[in-house]
Every structure is written in C-alpha cells, then in structure tokens.
Design an enzyme around this catalytic site. Structure first.
Site, PDB file in Angstrom:
ATOM      1  N   GLU A  38       5.413  39.964 -10.162  1.00 48.86           N
ATOM      2  CA  GLU A  38       4.045  39.954 -10.411  1.00 48.86           C
ATOM      3  C   GLU A  38       3.518  40.975 -10.898  1.00 48.86           C
ATOM      4  O   GLU A  38       3.640  42.133 -10.118  1.00 48.86           O
ATOM      5  CB  GLU A  38       3.572  39.160  -9.233  1.00 48.86           C
ATOM      6  CG  GLU A  38       2.017  38.928  -9.381  1.00 48.86           C
ATOM      7  CD  GLU A  38       1.460  38.006  -8.019  1.00 48.86           C
ATOM      8  OE1 GLU A  38       1.899  37.235  -7.701  1.00 48.86           O
ATOM      9  OE2 GLU A  38       0.398  38.758  -7.503  1.00 48.86           O
TER      10      GLU A  38
ATOM     11  N   ASP B 115      -0.238  38.130 -13.678  1.00 50.25           N
ATOM     12  CA  ASP B 115      -1.233  37.582 -12.901  1.00 50.25           C
ATOM     13  C   ASP B 115      -2.672  37.581 -13.399  1.00 50.25           C
ATOM     14  O   ASP B 115      -3.284  38.737 -13.446  1.00 50.25           O
ATOM     15  CB  ASP B 115      -1.017  38.434 -11.411  1.00 50.25           C
ATOM     16  CG  ASP B 115      -1.941  37.584 -10.468  1.00 50.25           C
ATOM     17  OD1 ASP B 115      -1.936  36.472 -10.741  1.00 50.25           O
ATOM     18  OD2 ASP B 115      -2.478  38.254  -9.663  1.00 50.25           O
TER      19      ASP B 115
ATOM     20  N   ARG C 111       0.772  -1.232  -0.068  1.00 51.84           N
ATOM     21  CA  ARG C 111      -0.148  -0.015   0.090  1.00 51.84           C
ATOM     22  C   ARG C 111       0.798   1.242  -0.186  1.00 51.84           C
ATOM     23  O   ARG C 111       0.529   2.338  -0.916  1.00 51.84           O
ATOM     24  CB  ARG C 111      -0.787  -0.061   1.316  1.00 51.84           C
ATOM     25  CG  ARG C 111      -1.948   0.884   1.453  1.00 51.84           C
ATOM     26  CD  ARG C 111      -3.012   0.982   0.254  1.00 51.84           C
ATOM     27  NE  ARG C 111      -2.871   1.958  -1.046  1.00 51.84           N
ATOM     28  CZ  ARG C 111      -2.937   1.217  -2.179  1.00 51.84           C
ATOM     29  NH1 ARG C 111      -3.595   0.084  -2.404  1.00 51.84           N
ATOM     30  NH2 ARG C 111      -2.700   1.869  -3.235  1.00 51.84           N
TER      31      ARG C 111
ATOM     32  N   LYS D   6       5.461  39.891  -4.810  1.00 51.34           N
ATOM     33  CA  LYS D   6       4.136  39.964  -5.191  1.00 51.34           C
ATOM     34  C   LYS D   6       3.720  41.292  -4.932  1.00 51.34           C
ATOM     35  O   LYS D   6       4.387  42.281  -4.441  1.00 51.34           O
ATOM     36  CB  LYS D   6       3.693  38.825  -4.509  1.00 51.34           C
ATOM     37  CG  LYS D   6       4.168  37.502  -4.885  1.00 51.34           C
ATOM     38  CD  LYS D   6       3.159  36.485  -4.225  1.00 51.34           C
ATOM     39  CE  LYS D   6       3.895  34.990  -5.057  1.00 51.34           C
ATOM     40  NZ  LYS D   6       2.988  33.918  -4.228  1.00 51.34           N
TER      41      LYS D   6
ATOM     42  N   LYS E 198       2.536  25.523  -4.750  1.00 54.99           N
ATOM     43  CA  LYS E 198       1.429  24.783  -4.286  1.00 54.99           C
ATOM     44  C   LYS E 198       1.250  23.293  -4.198  1.00 54.99           C
ATOM     45  O   LYS E 198       0.660  22.530  -4.905  1.00 54.99           O
ATOM     46  CB  LYS E 198       0.117  25.148  -4.961  1.00 54.99           C
ATOM     47  CG  LYS E 198       0.003  26.709  -4.898  1.00 54.99           C
ATOM     48  CD  LYS E 198      -1.354  27.153  -5.850  1.00 54.99           C
ATOM     49  CE  LYS E 198      -1.418  28.766  -5.417  1.00 54.99           C
ATOM     50  NZ  LYS E 198      -2.753  29.178  -6.234  1.00 54.99           N
TER      51      LYS E 198
END
Lengths: 287, 287, 287, 287, 287, 287
Positions: free
Chosen positions: D203, D224, D106, D173, D141
């Site tokens: 950005e 963005d 597993r 940012k 992320k």
C-alpha cells in the site's frame, strides 16, 4: 431419522446428544463382541416390548439411534409418543443388519426407557388431578443435556412446560426481590426490561407478598411451599387476576389436594429429575 | 476448573457436556431476570447444603459450571466426592459476582443432585452387602451423555465399574451364543479375536450353561436372573475358576441375600438409571 | 473476554462465531505479512476512533476478538454499548503485542462496524418516533449467524426485540390462518397448544380480520401493510384490548407518521438486514 | 444439497454456518406456531420471486437450508447464481411438507436476500466500469462468518476476489512499512519469507512511495486514497510494471472516473459490508 | 460410507478426522483448478493401483473420503483390508463426477497410502516371526489423530493391539514403581484400584524385578530392553505364569531372534510411527 | 500455550487436533495407572532429550499438550524450532504436577518426534543441495490432519512450502490438460478464472509440452519425472521465463544431481509422508 428418509427436527436439535451417547458406548472400536462373533451379513429383527405399564416417550430418539449406527436399519413404530402401554405391549419393530441392532440396542433403550419414565411419572400426576383446573408443569430441574427431550416427555405424559431456560420468561425469586428492595420495585424494574412477548412470574412466600404481587400486576405468581389453607386463601384473594402456581415438594400423595384448591398450575421437579425408568426390552432374533 | 487455575481432567473429558447443559439453560440471551434486576457489580456468596442424608458426587462439575459462567467465581469445597452427608451438612461455598452465581445455580445443582443421587443409591447397596465378598457394580444402563460422570459416582458410592462401553471388554449374550452355535463355539471365537488385555465374560441362564462356560474357561460368568438356590449352586460348582456376576432385577430388598451366596459381583442398573436425586440446596446472599 | 479475566456470557454464547470469523481470516497459517515483517516482541498500541456519527454496539466482540488472537492484548473501553459517538470520538484503546493487534484488527472491526451500523440505524428510527408511544422492534430478518448480536445492537440503539426465533412466541401468519380455516379457529388451536408463558400474535390484513382477532383475544396483532388511515382506525377499534404492531416496508421517511397513529410497536427488517456499517478505524502505533 | 442427492462442496465448507443459522431460528423446540397449527402430512409448494431487480446469489444455501430442515423438501432452480432478475422473476420452486417449508422460509431467505444484495451491489459497480480495463474486487471487510459466501456473491456479480484472508497473499500496509524501515526494506524482507506461490502487494500513499515500490518490484501496488490526478500519474509512471489497485471510499458516484484512469483493480468494502438486501419473497400455498 | 448407503461404524468414529483432512485440503473455496477447467457434468472413472508390493489398509477411509466430497461417487473395492498386493494390483474403482474424483484424490490416497504403509510394516514383522509363538503388537507411539485407524492397520497386517490408551489397561512403568516404593507395593496398589475387567502389566528392567513381578502376580510383564540371553532366562523363569512382552528398539533385523526366545508378545513403535507409505496411485480417465 | 499466558496462534489453528490426540489417549477416564498410583500432590520435573541427531520441530504442540492436560505444568524451551540437535541435547524442561507430566508424556512426544522427523528429513535434502539455487519444497502428500504442522516442520528444516491445498494456487495436471484440449487451451482457461493474486503452475511430461507452457506464459512449470538430461535441457530452454520444479521420486541419493541442473524447486513427498521419527525421550523425576 434414517438418512435419506423423512425426518423431524430431531437431527438439527438433538443429534449431537445422540451421537455423544453412541460414542460413549462405542468407545474407540465399537462393539468388539458383536463384530467378532456375528457375521457382517447376518440380518436381524427385533421388537421393543413394554415390560411394565406406562406412557411412551422417546420414539424418535430410539429410531434415530439405530439409523445413526447403520442407516440400513428400519424402525416401524406401532404407536406414538404419549401412548399408554401395558406390560407386553409391542412398541416398535426394528429390522436390518443384526450387528447394528445389537450395537445400538442399549443406547436406543437408554433413551426410550428414561424418557418414557418421565412421561409415565407425569401421567400419574396428571391423572391424579383430572377433573380439576390444575395443569401439571415441569421445572428446570432436568438431567443435564436432556432438557428438550425431557420437556417433550412431560408433554407426552399430559403435562405442560414451564420455562425452557433462563431466557424465555422472567421468574423473580427471593434473591431478586431482596436485591431490588421489594416486590413492587422488582416488578417495576422487570417490566421495564421485558420485551412485549415476555411474561413475568414472581415467587412469593406469604399472603402479604401475594397481595403486593397482585397489586403490581404480575402475570403469574408462584406460591412457594404454601400450605393447603394458604393456597386456598391465595386462590380466593387472586380471583383470576393472575395465574397461580403451586410449587415445593408436591408429590403423588399430595397433588390431588393441591389441585383441589383451585390453583392453575402445579410444578414438579421429581417428574424429570427422579422418575424411575419405564422398563422396555428388545427381543432380538436372527431374521 | 476455573480457567487460569489448576484443573483436573474434567476440562478435556466432560466440558462439552457442561457447556451443553449451560447452553440449554442460557438459551439465546442468558438469565434475563438476573441481568435485568441484579447490578453487574453486586457480589454474592452461597453455600451448598445437603437437604437429606446421602453421599456426594459431582463436585468438580458443580465448581466447573460456575467457572464456565464466570471465571471470577470461586468454589471452596468442604468435603470430597464420596463423603457422606447428613441433612444440613455444608458441602461447598461459592463466592463471586452475584449475577453469575444466580445464573449458574440450577445447572450446577442439576449435576450435583443427580450424581449424588447415583452415589447415594450405590452406597445403600454397598452397605447392605458389607461383610460379604460381593462387589456392587454398575451396568451400561446409564443416562445418555452422563456415563463417565455416573460411573465415577458409582465409585464414589463404594461400588466398582463394569464395562465402560462396547469396546473395552467382551460380554457375550444369548444372541451371540445363538449365532455362534453354542457356548464352547462362541468362547473359542471370542478368544481368537480378543487382544491380550481383553477379558471375556459370558451370560448364562442355567447351570448347564455355567458348566460349559467353565469348561471353556470364561474369565467372568454372568448369572442371568438366577434364583438364590441356583446362585448358591453356581458358586459351589465354580469354586473360584471364574468370577461370578449376579444380574437381573436385584434391588435393596434382595441384594443382601444374593451377596450371601458368595458371588463375586452384583450388578445393578437401577443405581444409575432410576436413582432419585439427592436434594442439595444453595443458600445465596449478597456479599 | 481475555482468558483469565472477568467475562460476560459472551464466551458461552458467541465464542464459536468469533472463532469462526477469526478462522476465516487466519486461514491455515495466520497473518503471513505481519509474522514475516513485525518482530515477535514488538509492542503496539491502537485506538479505535469513530469516523462518522452513530451509536456503538459490539464492544465485547471487539475486545474478545483481540483476546482470542493473543490473551496478552488488553482492551480499555472509553464508552459502553449504546453510547452515541461523533466523528473523532475515541472508543477504545488496545495495547499489547503489535503482531496480535495487526492480526486481529480486521475481524474485530468487522464486528464493531457491522453491529454499530445496526445500532445506529435503530437509533435513527427511535429518534424519529420520540414522544410517541411507539416502540421500534426488530424482526427475524437478521444476518445468518449474527442474530443474538444484532438483536443486542437493536437494544443498544434504543429499540426492543421481537421474537428471537420460531420457538419463543406464536406468530400466526396468513398460511397458518388458511390451513386452520379462519382467525377464530386458528387462535383457538394456538391457545390449546401454547404454554402459560407463551404470548400469541396474529397477522391481519384488514380491519375485518382485526375485529375477529380482537374477539378471539389475541395478545398482539400485527397490521400487515396497513395504510395510515387503516392504522388509525385499527388503533381506535382496538382501544387497548391488544398490542398493535405496524409492519411492512416502514422506513425513515414514514416511521414518524406511523408512530403518530398510536400503534404500540413498529417493526423494521431494514435495521438489521440493510444497515450500512458505522465506519470505525483503528489507529495503530508501535508502543 | 438434499441428503442422498448430488451436492456441491457446500456441505463441507458452509454447512456449519447453515446449521448455526437454523439453530438460532429454531431455538429449543422449533416452529411452535407451525407445528401447533399445520398437520404433519400437509403438503406445500412455494415459489421464490424477486420483488426488485438485481442479481441472484446464494441459491445453494437457499436450497440446502430447506433440505436440512426436511430432506423431503425439493428445490427446483429456475436460474443460476449470477442471473439478473427483474421484479416478479420466478427464481425457484420449493415443494414438500408444508411444515418444513414454513419453518425453513426465513432462514433460507435471509441467506438468499443478503447474498443477492452483495451480488447486486457488485454488479452495479461492474456495470459502471464496463468498457474500461478495471476489475472490481472485494476486501476483507465482510460480515463475520459469511466471507466465503459473500466472496462467491461478488463473483456472481461480475467482480473478482481480493485476498481471502491473512494467509494467502502478502499485503503490506503503513504499519508494516514503518516497522521495517521503509518500502525497499519491507519488500526485501517480504520477498525472503514469501513462498514461490505468494504474490506481494504493498500500500502506498504518494507517488514517491509508488516509485520506491516499483523499483523494489512489488507485484501489486495499492493506491490508498489517491486523487484522480494522482491515480492517472501513477498509471503513467507504472507503465505496466505492476498491477495497480485503487482503494478508499470509492462508491457508485466515483467508480467510473476512477476506472477511466487506467488502474487495473478497484476494491470496494461497501459491496460486502453495506449492501442492502435484494428483496425476495416466498409465495406459499398448500399443495 | 456414501450417504444413503450402508455404512460401517466409520461415520461415527472417524468422520471428524476425514472431514478435517478434507478441509485442510479444500481450504476456503475447494479445488480452484478443477472447478475452473473441468465441466460440472463431466464423468470420470479411476482405478487405484498398487505401485509396490505390500498390504492394504484404509479402504473405508478411502471410499468414505470420495463420498464426503460428492455422494454420487461410487467406490467398488476389489479386495479387502489386509489383502496382500503386488506392484500393479488393482485395488478399487471409483466412478462418478470427474470433478469430485480429482478433488478427493489426494486426501483419499493420503489415508490409503499411510495406513497401508503401517499394515505393510507390520506384516513384515509378522512374517519374520512366523512359526514362533510370538505376537507382534503395537504401542501408543501413533500419529496424532490417527490412532484408531493405525491400530486397525496393525490388525490388517497380522498384528494385534496393545492398549488403545491410558484408560483401558494398567501399565506400570519405572516412575510408577519409584513413587510407590517398589514392585510389590505398586502391584498391590494397582490391584486395589483396578476393576474386574482390567489387566495389569508392569515394566521390568532386570531378572530380579521379573521375579518380584511374578511373585506379585502381574498379568503381563514387559521386558524393557532385555538382551536375548536375559529374555531367554525370563521365559524360563516365568514358565507361563504371566505373559511376557519384549520391547525396546526391536526391528526387522532382530525380531526373529527375539521371537525365538519364546516370549509371547513383541511390541514395536516403528510399525506405526516410522512406516514408509505404500505407494498407491490413482489412474483417472474421463468416462 | 498455557491458558492465562501468552500464546501464539496455535490455540486457534491446531488446538482441536491437540485435543483430539489427547482424547484418543485419555479415553473415557484418563490415565488409570498414574491416577491410581501417583499422589495428586506429587510434583515432577522432566527433561526432553534428543536420542539422535536431527532438527527440532513441534515445540509449541509439545508445550501446549502439557498445558491442556494441566495448566499448572510449565515448559521451558532450551532451543527453538529449527534448531539442530545431537544425541543428548537437552530440548526442554517440563515442571509441574507429576500426574499431568506422566499423562501428557506420550501425546506430547508423539507430536515432537513426528514433526522433528519431518524437519530432519527436510534438512538432509536441503543440506545435500546447499550451494545450488534449488529450493526444497513439500507436497500435499501429508499425514491427514497434520498438514499445517508438517508444513511448518518443512520450514523448520530449511525448506519452503508448496500449495497448502487445492484453493491457494492453480496446479494443472495431465487430466486437466486432457479435458481442456491441450496446454494452450488449459492455460487460457485458467488465466480467465484466476484472481490477480493466484499463480498458475502446470505439470509437463516432455520438452514439447514445456515449450507450449512457456509460450502460454505459465508462472511455474512442474517437470514430471524428467531425466537429468531432460531437466538440463528444460533449464536451458526456459532461461528464466518461468520457475521450474522437479518432481517425481527424488530422494537423498538423487537430489544433489537434480539440484545441479539449475532447477528452481525440488519437491519431495517423502519428507512428509515417509519421514522416520526423530527419537526424543522424556527423563522424568519426582521433584
């Protein structure tokens, strides 16, 4: 397990404890006596021999300790965990660099003697209850850091294990009952949060509480410090509707009588927390 | 030590063992019984009470365990490590969230009961030799992972510590003597490698070996399984030229006689490896 | 938990994963953009806001991540794990040094979005089976390292947990049956080794195997890839003698029909291994 | 890597995650089902087979997991990370003790299925943009704890990696721009603190900001949530003076159009945080 | 030690430092230059060659580092720790996969050059005092994390070790004397708490304090910043009743004169904290 | 950072090294001298004072070390990392329990003295090149375990950092060039594998190689052991098309001349691997 050879799960589950134990013995510089006196190329052989009768447990930790000190050290086991030994029985042979054998000796024996002590104490309780339907089980009163190994030792001694910890079964004690407002309420609450795999045990201190627990369908009921008469009454009333566990200061002088009442389980803290070591020595020779 | 409060060195030296002990009890999800039954905001108070007479050790580990479970739990000590208690003596009060108290109870007690057991066993040996010049000392036969705490417990019981490990003193045993070719040779070799801070002890098994060791100026000589007569002879011959340590199966029935021979040190493995726990209970109430 | 404040068990059980996650983001020198641009004494405030509808899980990890970055950062939760949110719902406020907020943002959100995704996927399955007697449960098909957190997320989504691992229940699969020589044999063997707290589940792939398993008194029976007709037949034959678990590729399009058959448990791997994240953003301002 | 055999860097860089994953499955006592039913000396062979089409990643973790469970288990790979598979393609053979194969199954598959899911999702984006000059890149992320492995999976899927963390590139940012007082100021400040090896990305959310960033000579500019028209305008204005990255909710339905605008880089969080697993099964037989 | 081969104690005692050093060099993805350019199956051979005269230390760490990077890399040592080398002396050959050799090179050399630097600095002090009775010893002024290895390097350079830490000897300094109320008081107090294996050293800053310390029977007396005349007087007064240690800014220009006074021990912090590296290079070829 | 107070990132990134350093000093039982002599409730104050001129680095590690020993110890800094000090300059005050101050003193100073030594050595190189366009940078020749702290010290001394490790930039050396078959080939290969954030540096040992590297558009070119004349020629030919780094045995006697050639970067291993400590002492009093 010697690196590069077959292992059991011991590496993943208890290696950190073996390493901790070795480090507390090796300190900063290792065995200064042996390193100063024994040539690096001296070979040795050693035999672990029981110096008293008992049951063996801890052989994997024993062998793995030497392998951690020096992977060239090979350990041959003459018997398996759970075996009974007499004074003089040969348990294992250890061969390899003499330095490593001398350096690992004490730590390896500390594991073997302690765990065999637990297995031996368990075995005595199991033997005393032979022929009854009672199973000897352990508790969470284990030596800090050693729980998995001590619980294995209990199995090697013929016992079975109770909970491994706070997360793998529900065991409701007096404080929980008080907070929840009674046995029925606490069992209802417990049932709601328990997953489908979790069994529920509750501790009772009277036959009245036992009846409540039976009505509320506990899986297992712990009879806390019940007298023999109370225990017999409990077995009768329960009539197989739940497992019954006797608990509370039961020792080698009383365990047979408790077992004779017909309870299913007898738990003992002393088999883990107060077992005397089984004396095992290591007879070492230059090879 | 509760985080954010004063601590002793226990964080740096034994926190990893406390965390290991807690993790083996908490498992993957912690105390499912308590979390399912006791409200998160319930407050509790608990008192640790001796259930037998003995000597206390392990109070820091006891308090620190609760603080690791929940830093809001405060522990007030009513006495210090080394204190003698009777059945019923209050040892400490624990206050804070009831959940945390119930969750930490067993692990905290496992430390306290085990270490107090070691201190109590030591104290009995120390008391039995009171008035002699003999000091009770421990060995390296400790429970894996617990050495530093058990050696502190020996001190709390009135004993002193032998080597902490293989690196902080030279202790020459029979295998070392054999490899080096005799007592004189092994001591010469040991002297050459020992730093100026390291003391040298050698194990002898006869009065002839004792004489050799004295001639070669060992700092400490371990009399391995000497009879009382041999021990008395050893003390006489040595006449203060070295410290003498009696070792080998000395127990509560024999220790007074050994001490009376005039040896300086009596070592016992049983005070660490086979001490029964001191029974301490935790009486818990909702606050 | 911010150090010095009240905590839950998260420190002991998952802090090492939080620290690992932070370290993989911080690398060797931390947030070089923020440290180079934002003054050390700048204060910030941030609000976590749902950008889609769903169920929240992971609030403790979210708050604890910021506290590990800088213990001066305080997190105020506006709701609890398990709460349903709509697009725009405010979840939590974070205040403290702006540097720490910017540095911890991504890691904190990675936990919150992932775990809320698991809770949300679970909730959908639970809602689709509302009114039936079926409970949605998870599997061991979890993201490596995240099992305890993902299983908590399943509970937050209204599901229950299956086994946490290989050690807390017996689940017999086809290979085990083959090795043991049949269902009856394997269940007898399993019963012999299982402790009194361990439940036994067995996987069957036909109604014939189901009958065997019922005769041998399995606690739970997993119906592996049964059709709806087979499942209905299984429920009928079982008649409450064991819990029945449906398993095998059940998704949001099929779960309601499976639940309607009357099975007790429906397990889904997808709710943990293939859940889309729930989008949560952090709106940050200088304070 | 099986111990005692050749390894890649996986031991040093991700072994702690593999061990953590195994421990969360093994719990305290390992696979009680298998250990209770399968003889210790039973041999097994298993084949990992794709149950859907996709791209493979995680073969090292897959093999290493079995080797950690039992170093006698050998894994033979039939293809390499990055290979495309169809439903039914054989991926690897695993041979050795049957117990270890069943126990490791597993956890090994959890790695392989998750990482192959990431590679497969990436590959789809890469294929959709074939023939354009755009490179598909990942974000930060990622699933906590899995970043290095997921970023490798992105490469196996034909993508490239963005920053590994907060320390290996400057990415400015909106909050940074606001604190510093504008794009020119923030880039001047960033240039002053950046080492000679560090690239600077900023950005922007409008074409005006883009112009400012170009004037101030950013190395890379993140557009963005630009519309397709805005993106085309940005490419035109930039004329190769900086790399342009499109970012913000780009998915499989939109990625081709974005790539057609002429941007250099397209980043996607979903390929790591929301990829469905690639279904891979392990067909196990006794040997 | 290469895994699967013979090792010394280095695995247990310093592997965590080697791994830490490798990890700080490998970062998240290892050697991107080498992995991108050198084929995985390219073989290499390398020779470590001294680029200046000195004394070698750190060979185990050197070899172990390569083995941790890739256990297929074999290191053959041409000499042992403590050997003197000239510019051009071959120290060791390293053969195996070229990638691993290039990847491990810097970390392995960082250990070897640093530790050989310590050994070389020590050797110069030892040579300068040859023929006197003085022993060169180190201090606790070591590089954080490197103490055990640096203290071994001192021995390889011909010196001996002072305390390894705060726990293995009593060393009383001015603050301790002040707190206790004088030399006699502090030595009485120290004697009471010291175990039978612990030696007691005291720091004095005048001949008057020396006399007090001698009267109170210190084992070792540290002469803090004594002039040569004072030191000679101290040797005379002491007349062998205690070991004398000179300490305080003694360097290569002054050590011979200090040794000539007849002191037993001369301690130097500079040999560990300020030694220049010994330049060792690695000449690498494809095999 | 004292627990419960504000911290920088030091906890997450280097606490394990601080703890390792403390443990190697504390050993098994901590400071037996201080604990035996100084009362537990004695308060102390101490001042860290420079005993030579230089530049300070390591203040966080200094303060954090005391806080780890005892969180009640407070450290007040009188200046910041990077500050220049003269002999006698007060650096920091430390107040709290006297025991903890004495116990932590050596470890705290070992960090501060070593890192300030690195900063001081860097500062000297920086000052010697003032007014030129050259930047002093470090190398990967750092003390094992200390890289992040030593690289911070270089910045505190006015230098900049080269690669942190093998993963954050491509640096092509002679072996890589040979394997790939020349400079053009190796740069083509490197470009193909490098992400968009990674810069590429190549080492050349002749002007011919320099021309090839310029043609192939390396970002940075390392001039390996170039003479001053060669370096001047390299600057002229390059004409700003790449950054140029001078490397190879450059020391305080030669650095100004190298800087005057017009190179952009001058790297020095000696500033990290062979810096002498800056002598800082701790003057301690009872409070």
């Amino acid at each position: 397990m010697p690196r590069g050879k077959a292992c059991t799960m011991i590496d993943l589950l208890v290696d950190d404890l073996l390493v901790r134990a070795l480090r507390e013995d090796l300190g900063r510089t290792g065995d200064i006596t042996t390193d100063g006196i024994v040539p690096a190329d001296a070979a040795g052989r050693a035999r672990a021999v029981a110096r008293a009768a008992g049951v063996i447990s801890g052989l994997e930790a024993f062998a793995r300790t030497f392998a951690l000190v020096d992977p060239r050290i090979a350990t041959t086991l003459h018997l398996a965990d759970g075996a009974r030994v007499e004074r003089g029985t040969a348990i294992a042979d250890v061969t390899g660099p003499l330095r490593g054998i001398l350096t690992g000796e004490r730590t390896a024996l500390n594991f073997l003697c302690h765990l065999s002590g637990v297995a031996t104490a368990t075995r005595r309780m199991v033997d005393l209850t032979a022929g009854t339907g009672a199973t000897i089980i352990d508790t969470r009163k284990t030596t800090p850091g050693m729980r998995a190994l001590e619980k294995a030792a209990v199995r090697h001694g013929g016992g079975m294990n109770h909970r491994f910890g706070l997360d793998d079964a529900i065991l409701i004690k007096d404080n929980h009952i008080a907070v929840a407002g009674g046995i029925r309420a606490v069992l209802t609450r417990a049932r709601a949060v328990a997953g489908h795999l979790v069994k529920i045990e509750i501790e009772v201190d009277s036959l009245e509480q036992l009846d409540e627990a039976l009505d509320a369908r506990a899986d297992i009921i712990l009879l806390d410090n019940f007298s023999l008469d109370q225990t017999r009454a409990a077995v009768e009333r329960t009539a197989g509707r739940a497992l019954l566990e006797s608990s509370g200061g039961i020792d080698e002088t009383t365990v047979a009588a408790v077992a004779a009442t017909g309870v299913d389980l007898i738990s003992s803290g002393a088999i883990t927390h107060s077992a005397r070591v089984l004396d095992v020595g290591l007879d070492i020779d230059e090879a």
